[in-house]
Design a protein around this motif. Structure first.
Motif, short mmCIF file in Angstrom:
data_model
loop_
_atom_site.label_atom_id
_atom_site.label_comp_id
_atom_site.label_asym_id
_atom_site.label_seq_id
_atom_site.Cartn_x
_atom_site.Cartn_y
_atom_site.Cartn_z
N PRO A 124 0.80 -1.23 0.00
CA PRO A 124 0.00 0.00 0.00
C PRO A 124 0.84 1.28 0.00
O PRO A 124 0.48 2.25 -0.67
N ASN A 125 1.95 1.31 0.72
CA ASN A 125 2.81 2.50 0.72
C ASN A 125 3.41 2.74 -0.66
O ASN A 125 3.43 3.87 -1.16
N PHE A 126 3.89 1.67 -1.29
CA PHE A 126 4.47 1.77 -2.62
C PHE A 126 3.42 2.26 -3.62
O PHE A 126 3.68 3.19 -4.41
N VAL A 127 2.24 1.64 -3.60
CA VAL A 127 1.18 2.02 -4.54
C VAL A 127 0.70 3.44 -4.26
O VAL A 127 0.44 4.21 -5.18
N GLY A 128 0.60 3.81 -2.98
CA GLY A 128 0.20 5.18 -2.63
C GLY A 128 1.15 6.22 -3.21
O GLY A 128 0.71 7.25 -3.74
N LYS A 129 2.44 5.96 -3.12
CA LYS A 129 3.43 6.89 -3.69
C LYS A 129 3.32 6.94 -5.21
O LYS A 129 3.42 8.01 -5.81
N LEU A 130 3.12 5.79 -5.82
CA LEU A 130 2.97 5.72 -7.27
C LEU A 130 1.74 6.51 -7.72
O LEU A 130 1.80 7.29 -8.67
N VAL A 131 0.64 6.33 -7.02
CA VAL A 131 -0.60 7.04 -7.36
C VAL A 131 -0.41 8.54 -7.18
O VAL A 131 -0.87 9.34 -8.02
N SER A 132 0.28 8.95 -6.13
CA SER A 132 0.54 10.39 -5.91
C SER A 132 1.32 10.99 -7.08
O SER A 132 1.06 12.13 -7.48
N LYS A 133 2.26 10.23 -7.62
CA LYS A 133 3.04 10.72 -8.77
C LYS A 133 2.18 10.83 -10.03
O LYS A 133 2.46 11.64 -10.91
N LEU A 134 1.13 10.01 -10.11
CA LEU A 134 0.27 10.01 -11.29
C LEU A 134 -0.80 11.12 -11.26
O LEU A 134 -1.42 11.40 -12.27
N MET A 135 -1.02 11.70 -10.11
CA MET A 135 -2.08 12.71 -9.96
C MET A 135 -1.70 14.02 -10.63
O MET A 135 -0.54 14.41 -10.65
N VAL A 136 -2.71 14.69 -11.16
CA VAL A 136 -2.55 16.02 -11.74
C VAL A 136 -2.28 16.99 -10.58
O VAL A 136 -2.96 16.94 -9.56
N GLN A 137 -1.28 17.83 -10.73
CA GLN A 137 -0.98 18.80 -9.68
C GLN A 137 -2.02 19.91 -9.71
O GLN A 137 -2.28 20.51 -10.74
N GLN A 138 -2.65 20.14 -8.57
CA GLN A 138 -3.67 21.18 -8.45
C GLN A 138 -2.98 22.53 -8.21
O GLN A 138 -2.05 22.61 -7.42
#
Length: 147
Positions: free
Chosen positions: A131-145
């Motif tokens: 979950p920590n690894f996937v959470g970091k990966l997902v954060s990198k994929l998010m559009v910066q607001q």
């Protein structure tokens, strides 16, 4: 490719399901087939597809209920990981064993419980780190607001 933050949870669940079922189905295929047989990769990919479809559905609905239950305990994180691993591997190992054996045949239960035990140990351990690894990966994929 950037993902809108409103899809963060769906992206996280999808990636968790994809990675977890990839590993679990590979190990279960190895166990159920008795090793690396000539059509191992083909069987593994078939099993992975089945496991992913089941896991994505379970991962969209189970975690909230299990969190409610686990929060009653002092060590809620460990209880959560134990229960989600137990339920997910119970269902997935049953389905994959039935699929690999072409139904519920003689000796099904012994094959299923053997593969469930192995799957549970692996998924339980993965649920501490993945979950920590996937959470970091997902954060990198998010559009910066914009701030």
């Amino acid at each position: 490719m950037r993902i809108n933050p409103k899809y963060r949870q769906l992206t996280f669940v999808s990636l968790m399901s994809m990675i977890m079922t990839f590993i679990m189905s590979g190990i279960m295929t190895y166990v159920l087939e008795g090793g690396f047989i000539p059509h191992f990769v083909n069987d593994w990919m078939r099993d992975w597809g089945v496991a992913f479809v089941i896991a994505i559905g379970l991962n969209l609905f189970l975690p909230a209920q299990i969190h409610k239950f686990a929060n009653r305990f002092k060590k809620a994180r460990i209880v959560y990981i134990f229960v989600i691993s137990l339920i997910m591997t119970f269902i997935l190992s049953f389905a994959l064993t039935a699929f690999a054996m072409n139904g519920i045949v003689p000796y099904f239960v012994s094959h299923w419980t053997g593969s469930w035990r192995i799957a549970f140990i692996i998924v339980f351990i993965l649920n501490f780190f993945l979950p920590n690894f996937v959470g970091k990966l997902v954060s990198k994929l998010m559009v910066q607001q914009p701030a």
